[in-house]
Design a protein around this motif. Structure first.
Motif, PDB file in Angstrom:
ATOM      1  N   ASP A 253     -12.818  -4.169  -3.027  1.00 23.60           N
ATOM      2  CA  ASP A 253     -12.787  -3.038  -2.099  1.00 23.60           C
ATOM      3  C   ASP A 253     -11.604  -3.111  -1.140  1.00 23.60           C
ATOM      4  O   ASP A 253     -11.004  -2.087  -0.801  1.00 23.60           O
ATOM      5  N   GLU A 254     -11.255  -4.329  -0.690  1.00 24.14           N
ATOM      6  CA  GLU A 254     -10.157  -4.448   0.269  1.00 24.14           C
ATOM      7  C   GLU A 254      -8.819  -4.057  -0.369  1.00 24.14           C
ATOM      8  O   GLU A 254      -7.931  -3.524   0.308  1.00 24.14           O
ATOM      9  N   GLU A 255      -8.694  -4.272  -1.659  1.00 16.39           N
ATOM     10  CA  GLU A 255      -7.463  -3.888  -2.346  1.00 16.39           C
ATOM     11  C   GLU A 255      -7.362  -2.374  -2.448  1.00 16.39           C
ATOM     12  O   GLU A 255      -6.305  -1.780  -2.236  1.00 16.39           O
ATOM     13  N   VAL A 256      -8.487  -1.739  -2.756  1.00  7.84           N
ATOM     14  CA  VAL A 256      -8.526  -0.276  -2.824  1.00  7.84           C
ATOM     15  C   VAL A 256      -8.206   0.324  -1.460  1.00  7.84           C
ATOM     16  O   VAL A 256      -7.432   1.275  -1.338  1.00  7.84           O
ATOM     17  N   GLN A 257      -8.800  -0.233  -0.403  1.00  4.53           N
ATOM     18  CA  GLN A 257      -8.582   0.295   0.940  1.00  4.53           C
ATOM     19  C   GLN A 257      -7.129   0.188   1.356  1.00  4.53           C
ATOM     20  O   GLN A 257      -6.605   1.063   2.070  1.00  4.53           O
ATOM     21  N   ALA A 258      -6.447  -0.839   0.908  1.00  4.03           N
ATOM     22  CA  ALA A 258      -5.030  -0.991   1.232  1.00  4.03           C
ATOM     23  C   ALA A 258      -4.220   0.166   0.647  1.00  4.03           C
ATOM     24  O   ALA A 258      -3.300   0.681   1.297  1.00  4.03           O
ATOM     25  N   TYR A 259      -4.550   0.597  -0.574  1.00  8.31           N
ATOM     26  CA  TYR A 259      -3.860   1.739  -1.171  1.00  8.31           C
ATOM     27  C   TYR A 259      -4.145   3.018  -0.398  1.00  8.31           C
ATOM     28  O   TYR A 259      -3.259   3.846  -0.176  1.00  8.31           O
ATOM     29  N   VAL A 260      -5.401   3.175   0.030  1.00  6.21           N
ATOM     30  CA  VAL A 260      -5.767   4.365   0.787  1.00  6.21           C
ATOM     31  C   VAL A 260      -4.969   4.459   2.068  1.00  6.21           C
ATOM     32  O   VAL A 260      -4.453   5.539   2.432  1.00  6.21           O
ATOM     33  N   GLU A 261      -4.809   3.351   2.750  1.00  5.73           N
ATOM     34  CA  GLU A 261      -4.062   3.358   4.012  1.00  5.73           C
ATOM     35  C   GLU A 261      -2.598   3.729   3.808  1.00  5.73           C
ATOM     36  O   GLU A 261      -2.010   4.475   4.599  1.00  5.73           O
ATOM     37  N   VAL A 262      -2.003   3.235   2.737  1.00  9.38           N
ATOM     38  CA  VAL A 262      -0.605   3.592   2.443  1.00  9.38           C
ATOM     39  C   VAL A 262      -0.491   5.079   2.151  1.00  9.38           C
ATOM     40  O   VAL A 262       0.418   5.756   2.641  1.00  9.38           O
ATOM     41  N   LEU A 263      -1.420   5.600   1.347  1.00  8.28           N
ATOM     42  CA  LEU A 263      -1.359   7.021   0.985  1.00  8.28           C
ATOM     43  C   LEU A 263      -1.602   7.909   2.209  1.00  8.28           C
ATOM     44  O   LEU A 263      -0.959   8.958   2.352  1.00  8.28           O
ATOM     45  N   GLU A 264      -2.525   7.508   3.079  1.00 10.95           N
ATOM     46  CA  GLU A 264      -2.770   8.280   4.295  1.00 10.95           C
ATOM     47  C   GLU A 264      -1.496   8.353   5.145  1.00 10.95           C
ATOM     48  O   GLU A 264      -1.235   9.356   5.811  1.00 10.95           O
ATOM     49  N   GLY A 265      -0.700   7.314   5.084  1.00 11.61           N
ATOM     50  CA  GLY A 265       0.552   7.289   5.849  1.00 11.61           C
ATOM     51  C   GLY A 265       1.614   8.230   5.322  1.00 11.61           C
ATOM     52  O   GLY A 265       2.617   8.468   6.000  1.00 11.61           O
ATOM     53  N   LEU A 266       1.407   8.767   4.118  1.00  9.73           N
ATOM     54  CA  LEU A 266       2.393   9.715   3.552  1.00  9.73           C
ATOM     55  C   LEU A 266       2.170  11.138   4.029  1.00  9.73           C
ATOM     56  O   LEU A 266       3.012  12.006   3.787  1.00  9.73           O
ATOM     57  N   LYS A 267       1.050  11.370   4.706  1.00  7.96           N
ATOM     58  CA  LYS A 267       0.743  12.738   5.132  1.00  7.96           C
ATOM     59  C   LYS A 267       1.717  13.194   6.226  1.00  7.96           C
ATOM     60  O   LYS A 267       2.171  12.398   7.044  1.00  7.96           O
TER      61      LYS A 267
END
Length: 334
Positions: free
Chosen positions: A320-334
């Motif tokens: 789960d922590e690996e998935v969450q890391a991707y989510v945080e990067v993608l949220e930063g592209l907004k």
């Protein structure tokens, strides 16, 4: 603004009409109109929340990852954004990169191996940034005919000898004397597939495959060939085996401590089937994600939901922590 003005006009007309009647009628009319207005506004809000994006998302690449990403795409279009069309194809990892690493190429490329340095250089030349996202863990699986009752358990070394050009193996009896004195028909995916490259680089350590190996573009062709040939043996991702286990059986692999059956419980980078476990990926064109909201939205949906669909399609989920890391990067592209 037009809707607001129309609403004001309607209220004014009803107010005049109500003034000609009784006080009770006025109260009832205003109450009913307010309720209708609230329902209309609520419906508009719901529609805007579920259909506020449109356009297309184009995904190509790995045939191994295809079953997983196609399910994610279907769920996204059905439950999240019905006006967004997500097209998922399966040209193979390397062929898919050829369509991704060009100006105005695909939005995503699924891959059953990591991107190579020379491929990243192609992205630089085309002028865009690439983001790597692991989507699941896969187990390289060796499959045999249902009627093959002798090669159900093989060591890692025996499997390698079947496919290695210097393995010294042509017949089953070359592996063990008690096996049939019949020629082995080795098969696998061709060079367009990341599964081939993983096998060639990680398992065979860049040594040539055996002469006469039957390499195919379509995994479905491999399934049919092995299912019709008692002396056939092929390799591909566990997910594709799961979807065809009515036609094939998997070889249990002995890595030194006894035979291990490939399964969602044994596949993992720290699990029993680890020597044949590999991550699988999707690669995102970051520039397209920034310019096209539907592309970024689909990337976020994938990161947030891919673990839910991994097991359904024959993949082990990510931490789960690996998935969450991707989510945080993608949220930063907004």
């Amino acid at each position: 603004m037009k809707k607001f003005l129309l609403f004001v006009a309607m209220v004014a007309v009803m107010f005049v009409a109500a003034a000609c009647g009784s006080g009770n009628e006025e109260t009832t009319t205003e109450s009913n109109e307010q309720t209708a207005s609230e329902q209309t506004e609520g419906n508009e809000t719901t529609e805007e929340a579920t259909a506020d994006l449109e356009g297309s998302v184009v995904v190509d690449g790995s045939g191994t990852v295809y079953p997983l990403m196609s399910v994610v795409a279907e769920e996204y279009m059905y439950t999240e954004q019905e006006n967004v069309s997500v097209e998922v194809s399966r040209a193979g990892t390397s062929a898919g990169f050829g369509r991704f690493l060009v100006e105005d190429g695909t939005d995503f490329n699924n891959a059953s191996r990591q991107i190579k340095d020379e491929e990243l250089a192609e992205a630089d030349a085309a002028g865009f940034e690439v983001m790597e996202m692991k989507v699941a863990l896969d187990g390289l699986t060796f499959v045999i005919n249902k009627e093959n009752d002798w090669a159900t358990e093989l060591t890692k070394e025996e499997l390698i000898s079947i496919f290695h050009h210097d393995g010294g193996v042509e017949k089953w009896s070359d592996i063990r004397p008690e096996f049939p004195d019949e020629e082995i028909h080795a098969m696998g995916p061709n060079e367009n597939h990341g599964t081939y490259e993983f096998f060639y680089e990680a398992i065979l350590e860049k040594e040539d495959l055996v002469d006469g190996v039957n390499l195919q573009q379509e995994y479905s062709t491999l399934v049919n060939l092995v299912s019709e040939d008692v002396n056939g043996i092929a390799f591909f991702g566990f997910g594709y085996y799961v979807n065809n286990q009515d036609k094939l059986q998997a070889v249990n692999v002995d890595f030194g401590d006894g035979p291990i059956e490939p399964s969602l419980d044994t596949i993992g980078e720290e699990a029993e089937y680890a020597p044949f476990t590999r991550p699988v990926f999707t690669y995102l064109n970051v520039d397209k994600a920034k310019a096209n909201p539907q592309v970024l939205d689909f990337a976020l949906f994938t990161a947030n939901n891919v673990n839910e669909f991994a097991g359904q399609t024959g993949f082990a989920p990510l931490p789960d922590e690996e998935v969450q890391a991707y989510v945080e990067v993608l949220e930063g592209l907004k």
